[in-house]
Design a protein around this motif. Structure first.
Motif, PDB file in Angstrom:
ATOM      1  N   TYR A 180       0.724  -1.283  -0.012  1.00 20.99           N
ATOM      2  CA  TYR A 180       0.054   0.084  -0.153  1.00 20.99           C
ATOM      3  C   TYR A 180       0.697   1.229   0.096  1.00 20.99           C
ATOM      4  N   LEU A 181       1.989   1.349   0.718  1.00 19.62           N
ATOM      5  CA  LEU A 181       2.791   2.492   0.812  1.00 19.62           C
ATOM      6  C   LEU A 181       3.616   2.551  -0.378  1.00 19.62           C
ATOM      7  N   THR A 182       4.073   1.443  -0.982  1.00 17.32           N
ATOM      8  CA  THR A 182       4.621   1.633  -2.327  1.00 17.32           C
ATOM      9  C   THR A 182       3.964   2.374  -3.294  1.00 17.32           C
ATOM     10  N   THR A 183       2.658   1.844  -3.500  1.00 17.40           N
ATOM     11  CA  THR A 183       1.480   2.280  -4.470  1.00 17.40           C
ATOM     12  C   THR A 183       1.319   3.977  -4.203  1.00 17.40           C
ATOM     13  N   LEU A 184       1.232   4.259  -2.965  1.00 21.68           N
ATOM     14  CA  LEU A 184       0.857   5.626  -2.685  1.00 21.68           C
ATOM     15  C   LEU A 184       1.929   6.297  -3.095  1.00 21.68           C
ATOM     16  N   ALA A 185       3.342   5.904  -2.474  1.00 17.25           N
ATOM     17  CA  ALA A 185       4.392   6.732  -2.815  1.00 17.25           C
ATOM     18  C   ALA A 185       4.505   7.131  -4.380  1.00 17.25           C
ATOM     19  N   ASP A 186       4.065   6.114  -5.150  1.00 13.27           N
ATOM     20  CA  ASP A 186       4.228   6.469  -6.755  1.00 13.27           C
ATOM     21  C   ASP A 186       3.023   7.561  -6.972  1.00 13.27           C
ATOM     22  N   GLY A 187       1.869   7.256  -6.377  1.00 14.52           N
ATOM     23  CA  GLY A 187       0.750   8.091  -6.878  1.00 14.52           C
ATOM     24  C   GLY A 187       0.893   9.752  -6.428  1.00 14.52           C
ATOM     25  N   LEU A 188       1.454   9.841  -4.997  1.00 20.01           N
ATOM     26  CA  LEU A 188       2.018  11.069  -4.816  1.00 20.01           C
ATOM     27  C   LEU A 188       3.133  11.735  -5.544  1.00 20.01           C
ATOM     28  N   LYS A 189       3.976  11.059  -6.080  1.00 14.62           N
ATOM     29  CA  LYS A 189       4.998  11.656  -6.919  1.00 14.62           C
ATOM     30  C   LYS A 189       4.434  12.150  -8.244  1.00 14.62           C
ATOM     31  N   LYS A 190       3.486  11.374  -8.690  1.00 17.94           N
ATOM     32  CA  LYS A 190       2.736  11.473  -9.906  1.00 17.94           C
ATOM     33  C   LYS A 190       1.875  12.915  -9.841  1.00 17.94           C
ATOM     34  N   SER A 191       1.224  13.114  -8.581  1.00 22.45           N
ATOM     35  CA  SER A 191       0.544  14.197  -8.651  1.00 22.45           C
ATOM     36  C   SER A 191       1.026  15.327  -7.839  1.00 22.45           C
ATOM     37  N   GLN A 192       2.560  15.472  -7.557  1.00 22.85           N
ATOM     38  CA  GLN A 192       3.016  16.702  -7.058  1.00 22.85           C
ATOM     39  C   GLN A 192       3.124  17.812  -8.253  1.00 22.85           C
ATOM     40  N   ASP A 193       2.941  18.837  -7.798  1.00 28.23           N
ATOM     41  CA  ASP A 193       2.654  19.999  -8.549  1.00 28.23           C
ATOM     42  C   ASP A 193       4.148  20.469  -8.817  1.00 28.23           C
ATOM     43  N   ALA A 194       4.455  20.989  -9.930  1.00 25.81           N
ATOM     44  CA  ALA A 194       5.737  21.710 -10.399  1.00 25.81           C
ATOM     45  C   ALA A 194       6.251  22.539  -9.382  1.00 25.81           C
ATOM     46  N   SER A 195       5.603  23.280  -8.426  1.00 26.14           N
ATOM     47  CA  SER A 195       5.954  24.161  -7.576  1.00 26.14           C
ATOM     48  C   SER A 195       6.708  23.219  -6.198  1.00 26.14           C
ATOM     49  N   GLY A 196       6.441  21.938  -6.143  1.00 23.61           N
ATOM     50  CA  GLY A 196       6.859  21.232  -5.182  1.00 23.61           C
ATOM     51  C   GLY A 196       5.828  20.726  -4.017  1.00 23.61           C
ATOM     52  N   GLY A 197       4.789  21.423  -4.220  1.00 27.18           N
ATOM     53  CA  GLY A 197       3.457  21.066  -3.196  1.00 27.18           C
ATOM     54  C   GLY A 197       2.519  20.263  -3.830  1.00 27.18           C
ATOM     55  N   TRP A 198       1.388  19.827  -3.057  1.00 32.75           N
ATOM     56  CA  TRP A 198       0.301  19.338  -3.489  1.00 32.75           C
ATOM     57  C   TRP A 198      -0.975  20.150  -3.474  1.00 32.75           C
ATOM     58  N   TRP A 199      -2.057  19.810  -4.411  1.00 29.26           N
ATOM     59  CA  TRP A 199      -3.282  20.537  -4.360  1.00 29.26           C
ATOM     60  C   TRP A 199      -4.150  20.094  -3.234  1.00 29.26           C
ATOM     61  N   LEU A 200      -5.073  21.121  -2.667  1.00 25.22           N
ATOM     62  CA  LEU A 200      -5.804  20.429  -1.714  1.00 25.22           C
ATOM     63  C   LEU A 200      -6.797  19.414  -2.010  1.00 25.22           C
ATOM     64  N   ILE A 201      -7.283  19.675  -3.269  1.00 27.59           N
ATOM     65  CA  ILE A 201      -7.951  18.460  -4.022  1.00 27.59           C
ATOM     66  C   ILE A 201      -7.350  17.827  -4.831  1.00 27.59           C
ATOM     67  N   MET A 202      -6.714  16.666  -4.728  1.00 26.58           N
ATOM     68  CA  MET A 202      -5.794  16.109  -5.718  1.00 26.58           C
ATOM     69  C   MET A 202      -6.375  15.255  -6.873  1.00 26.58           C
ATOM     70  N   ASN A 203      -7.609  14.874  -6.922  1.00 27.95           N
ATOM     71  CA  ASN A 203      -7.958  13.930  -7.997  1.00 27.95           C
ATOM     72  C   ASN A 203      -8.584  14.997  -9.051  1.00 27.95           C
ATOM     73  N   GLU A 204      -8.155  14.272 -10.485  1.00 30.24           N
ATOM     74  CA  GLU A 204      -8.595  15.220 -11.692  1.00 30.24           C
ATOM     75  C   GLU A 204     -10.099  15.278 -11.695  1.00 30.24           C
ATOM     76  N   PRO A 205     -10.761  16.239 -12.149  1.00 30.23           N
ATOM     77  CA  PRO A 205     -10.284  17.352 -12.924  1.00 30.23           C
ATOM     78  C   PRO A 205      -9.641  18.454 -12.085  1.00 30.23           C
ATOM     79  N   TYR A 206      -9.595  18.373 -10.785  1.00 31.27           N
ATOM     80  CA  TYR A 206      -9.516  19.430 -10.034  1.00 31.27           C
ATOM     81  C   TYR A 206      -8.177  20.344  -9.749  1.00 31.27           C
ATOM     82  N   PRO A 207      -7.006  19.700  -9.892  1.00 28.44           N
ATOM     83  CA  PRO A 207      -5.783  20.177  -9.926  1.00 28.44           C
ATOM     84  C   PRO A 207      -5.892  21.595 -11.005  1.00 28.44           C
TER      85      PRO A 207
END
Length: 386
Positions: free
Chosen positions: A255-282
């Protein structure tokens, strides 16, 4: 840049702030000592629990006796000599209150396991879990009776980190307990995991009776970043003490390995993460890069790397988030202290769980839900010599 605009808009009146300096002292104890000057409350609410945990982590990492004494006295003051926890009701079932058990266990263990009042207090919290209202499949209700048959990612962090640490200290061979801890994660994964993005929805309703529940999975509709942050950290903290020989260990690590992958892919170019992360909201109007989850994700990556739980290649992901935090979310005051910005006050599934709800919640200055994870992250930065 949207973060800069947001921060300036929120704190334009804070004229006492300075530009980010070239830090000459550790950020962990700098933020921790700053918080000791901000008039901390003394109660068992999870926000105070994690603030004092952050102070303790900073003090331990930097061998700061003054800060360690501050955290130790704060926790001790809430546990009476007979082991009674001040402000805790054994008949009120809210997972948020269980998080304080981690503070108790830390100081019991660090003190040579001699403080009987801590042992009594921890056992009381553990015994409450035996009585806890559960979903038909065995998951802890987030809060009774208001969130009947609901599990939230937040609750996994609040309760199961304590449950696992307690079991590792007092009942390491209790297979039933380890099975139960694993089950809590398995239920969340079954109902909340999106296998395309590798992220997780905020929570689920097992009986699908709530207005927001998906008719098939029971899941809430959106991926709220702080809930995912709590869950990411919980996976790391539980795996730290979970027996490797137990089948649940491999599941949780997956579960951790899978989530680590998802978080890396969803990281914004700024280095942070959006409040609501799922598409189409970022990037959508009203959405923004939020600080508490950014800190939690950075901490989870760095501690996970240190423990050998996630790939070291994620260090760059964490450092990108760290750079953002010290440039945008740490506020440098003229009196030499630090403040913390950009943390959303709350996120709940008590309403309709709509996008409009989440983006409508105000942000807070010096919110412990963001500042404490920043302290955690800073300790990992310092331990790694980064």
């Amino acid at each position: 840049m949207h973060i800069q605009t947001l921060t300036l808009a929120l704190f334009a009146s804070a004229t006492s702030t300075l530009a980010a300096p070239n830090a000459t002292k550790p950020y962990s104890t700098w933020m921790a000592s700053s918080f000791t000057q901000k008039g901390q409350s003394l109660n068992i609410h999870y926000v105070q629990a994690i603030i004092h945990e952050g102070i303790q982590k900073a003090a331990t990492t930097q061998k700061d006796a003054t800060l360690l004494s501050y955290a130790s006295k704060a926790v001790s003051s809430l546990v009476k000599a007979d082991g009674t926890i001040t402000g805790w009701d054994p008949l009120y079932y809210t997972l948020d209150d269980v998080r304080f058990g981690n503070n108790i266990l830390h100081f019991w263990n660090a003190g040579g396991r001699k403080e009987k009042k801590y042992e009594i207090a921890a056992k009381a919290l553990r015994d409450q879990l035996n009585r806890w209202p559960r979903t038909p499949k065995g998951g802890f209700w987030h809060r009774a009776p208001v969130y009947k048959n609901q599990m939230w990612l937040d609750g996994i962090y609040m309760a199961d980190t304590f449950y696992a640490t307690y079991t590792s200290y007092f009942e390491p061979n209790n297979v039933t307990a380890w099975n139960d801890i694993s089950l809590q994660f398995e239920l969340i994964e079954e109902h909340c995991r999106n296998h395309t993005s590798n992220l997780l929805q905020h929570g689920y309703s097992e009986d699908k009776s709530t207005v927001w529940a998906d008719p098939v999975t029971g899941a809430s509709p959106l991926v709220w970043n702080r809930a995912v942050g709590w869950y990411f950290v919980a996976l790391v903290e539980v795996l730290e003490v979970f027996p490797k020989s137990h089948p649940g260990y491999a599941k949780l690590k997956g579960y951790l390995t899978t989530l680590a992958d998802g978080l890396k892919k969803s990281q914004d170019a700024s280095g942070g993460w959006w409040l609501i992360m799922n598409e189409p909201y970022p990037g959508m109007k009203g959405n923004y890069i939020e600080s508490s989850a950014t800190a939690m994700f950075a901490y989870g990556y760095l501690k996970g790397i240190r423990l050998g739980l996630v790939d070291a290649a994620y260090k760059s992901t964490a450092l990108k988030a760290w750079d953002l935090m010290i440039d945008e979310f740490v506020q440098y005051e003229k009196n030499g202290t630090l403040s913390w910005t950009g943390t959303v006050e709350v996120g709940s599934l008590k309403g309709d769980a709509s996008y409009e709800y989440y983006i409508g919640v105000p942000l807070a200055l010096n919110d412990g839900k963001g500042a404490a994870p920043f302290m955690y992250t800073a300790t990992e930065i310092e331990l790694a010599g980064l």
